[in-house]
Design a protein around this motif. Sequence first.
Motif, mmCIF file in Angstrom:
data_model
loop_
_atom_site.group_PDB
_atom_site.id
_atom_site.type_symbol
_atom_site.label_atom_id
_atom_site.label_comp_id
_atom_site.label_asym_id
_atom_site.label_seq_id
_atom_site.Cartn_x
_atom_site.Cartn_y
_atom_site.Cartn_z
ATOM 1 N N MET A 5 0.831 -1.151 0.000
ATOM 2 C CA MET A 5 0.000 0.000 0.000
ATOM 3 C C MET A 5 0.890 1.234 0.000
ATOM 4 S SD MET A 5 -0.759 -2.589 2.251
ATOM 5 C CE MET A 5 0.628 -2.069 3.111
ATOM 6 N N SER A 6 0.872 1.915 -1.117
ATOM 7 C CA SER A 6 1.619 3.156 -1.210
ATOM 8 C C SER A 6 1.015 4.023 -2.300
ATOM 9 C CB SER A 6 3.097 2.888 -1.508
ATOM 10 O OG SER A 6 3.237 2.271 -2.766
ATOM 11 N N VAL A 7 1.303 5.298 -2.189
ATOM 12 C CA VAL A 7 0.805 6.249 -3.174
ATOM 13 C C VAL A 7 1.636 7.528 -3.051
ATOM 14 C CG1 VAL A 7 -0.953 7.292 -1.668
ATOM 15 C CG2 VAL A 7 -1.333 7.218 -4.131
ATOM 16 N N VAL A 8 1.747 8.266 -4.139
ATOM 17 C CA VAL A 8 2.405 9.567 -4.110
ATOM 18 C C VAL A 8 1.303 10.631 -4.070
ATOM 19 C CG1 VAL A 8 3.931 11.172 -5.299
ATOM 20 C CG2 VAL A 8 4.414 8.711 -5.351
ATOM 21 N N LEU A 9 1.332 11.470 -3.039
ATOM 22 C CA LEU A 9 0.332 12.523 -2.859
ATOM 23 C C LEU A 9 0.590 13.675 -3.837
ATOM 24 C CD1 LEU A 9 0.252 12.497 1.049
ATOM 25 C CD2 LEU A 9 -1.364 11.417 -0.534
ATOM 26 N N PRO A 10 -0.396 14.549 -4.056
ATOM 27 C CA PRO A 10 -0.240 15.643 -5.019
ATOM 28 C C PRO A 10 0.973 16.551 -4.756
ATOM 29 C CG PRO A 10 -2.536 15.452 -4.393
ATOM 30 C CD PRO A 10 -1.757 14.519 -3.497
ATOM 31 N N ASN A 11 1.388 16.669 -3.494
ATOM 32 C CA ASN A 11 2.534 17.526 -3.183
ATOM 33 C C ASN A 11 3.867 16.807 -3.365
ATOM 34 O OD1 ASN A 11 2.681 15.838 -0.984
ATOM 35 N ND2 ASN A 11 2.428 17.426 0.558
ATOM 36 N N GLY A 12 3.829 15.563 -3.865
ATOM 37 C CA GLY A 12 5.043 14.803 -4.106
ATOM 38 C C GLY A 12 5.476 13.928 -2.946
ATOM 39 N N THR A 13 4.754 13.970 -1.843
ATOM 40 C CA THR A 13 5.073 13.158 -0.673
ATOM 41 C C THR A 13 4.723 11.697 -0.939
ATOM 42 O OG1 THR A 13 4.642 15.005 0.805
ATOM 43 C CG2 THR A 13 4.596 12.820 1.790
ATOM 44 N N PHE A 14 5.635 10.807 -0.589
ATOM 45 C CA PHE A 14 5.403 9.374 -0.722
ATOM 46 C C PHE A 14 4.741 8.873 0.555
ATOM 47 C CE2 PHE A 14 6.979 4.933 -0.292
ATOM 48 C CZ PHE A 14 6.400 4.409 -1.433
ATOM 49 N N LEU A 15 3.582 8.214 0.430
ATOM 50 C CA LEU A 15 2.830 7.688 1.570
ATOM 51 C C LEU A 15 2.886 6.168 1.515
ATOM 52 C CD1 LEU A 15 0.830 8.536 3.900
ATOM 53 C CD2 LEU A 15 -0.994 8.138 2.245
ATOM 54 N N LEU A 16 3.274 5.544 2.620
ATOM 55 C CA LEU A 16 3.451 4.094 2.685
ATOM 56 C C LEU A 16 2.718 3.541 3.891
ATOM 57 C CD1 LEU A 16 5.070 1.567 1.616
ATOM 58 C CD2 LEU A 16 6.812 2.189 3.297
ATOM 59 N N GLY A 17 2.023 2.404 3.707
ATOM 60 C CA GLY A 17 1.302 1.775 4.806
ATOM 61 C C GLY A 17 2.055 0.594 5.375
ATOM 62 N N ASP A 18 1.942 0.409 6.679
ATOM 63 C CA ASP A 18 2.513 -0.746 7.371
ATOM 64 C C ASP A 18 1.600 -1.937 7.090
ATOM 65 O OD1 ASP A 18 3.414 -2.684 9.119
ATOM 66 O OD2 ASP A 18 3.169 -1.479 10.924
ATOM 67 N N ALA A 19 2.106 -2.956 6.417
ATOM 68 C CA ALA A 19 1.279 -4.094 6.010
ATOM 69 C C ALA A 19 0.772 -4.927 7.172
ATOM 70 C CB ALA A 19 2.046 -4.982 5.038
ATOM 71 N N VAL A 20 1.455 -4.930 8.295
ATOM 72 C CA VAL A 20 1.023 -5.738 9.434
ATOM 73 C C VAL A 20 0.611 -4.861 10.610
ATOM 74 C CG1 VAL A 20 2.351 -7.778 8.791
ATOM 75 C CG2 VAL A 20 3.402 -6.026 10.208
ATOM 76 N N GLY A 21 0.163 -3.668 10.320
ATOM 77 C CA GLY A 21 -0.266 -2.759 11.364
ATOM 78 C C GLY A 21 -1.160 -1.672 10.792
ATOM 79 N N THR A 22 -1.412 -0.670 11.589
ATOM 80 C CA THR A 22 -2.304 0.413 11.185
ATOM 81 C C THR A 22 -1.562 1.703 10.880
ATOM 82 O OG1 THR A 22 -2.621 1.054 13.484
ATOM 83 C CG2 THR A 22 -4.191 -0.529 12.576
ATOM 84 N N GLN A 23 -0.263 1.727 11.161
ATOM 85 C CA GLN A 23 0.487 2.958 10.934
ATOM 86 C C GLN A 23 0.737 3.190 9.451
ATOM 87 O OE1 GLN A 23 4.044 2.236 13.251
ATOM 88 N NE2 GLN A 23 3.278 3.515 14.909
ATOM 89 N N ILE A 24 0.919 4.452 9.120
ATOM 90 C CA ILE A 24 1.355 4.843 7.794
ATOM 91 C C ILE A 24 2.515 5.808 7.997
ATOM 92 C CG2 ILE A 24 -0.887 4.481 6.718
ATOM 93 C CD1 ILE A 24 -1.414 7.418 6.857
ATOM 94 N N ALA A 25 3.237 6.088 6.942
ATOM 95 C CA ALA A 25 4.382 6.984 7.062
ATOM 96 C C ALA A 25 4.547 7.788 5.783
ATOM 97 C CB ALA A 25 5.652 6.199 7.354
#
Length: 108
Positions: free
Chosen positions: A1-21
């Motif tokens: 689970m990942s995506v690049v936001l409109p401002n260029g920030t890379f968003l990544l999800g923790d596959a075995v948890g609820t945190q994102i970064a």
Amino acid sequence: MSVVLPNGTFLLGDAVGTQIATLNLATNPPTWNVINPTGKTADNGDGYNNEEGWTLLPNGKVLTLEVWNSADSTSTPALQYNPTTQNWDTAGAAPDPLCYFLRKHSIL
């Protein structure tokens, strides 16, 4: 689970948890900012990010479906991550309960 936001920030999800970064490329070396969003609970009641796809929407939010929804086999909740509030908000439901469909066809 990942995506690049409109401002260029890379968003990544923790596959075995609820945190994102988010990844901060302005620092040397690049650094991660860990976020503990609220609003994601349907996946077995734990809100894990596993087995999801994330799609950037034109409004800058991130769409996902909580396919593993053991609490309710008649619904597949849709959620939107709001980068401004750093929370998941409801976005309705998929037109067909995907968990039931996957089980019925021995995919899950």
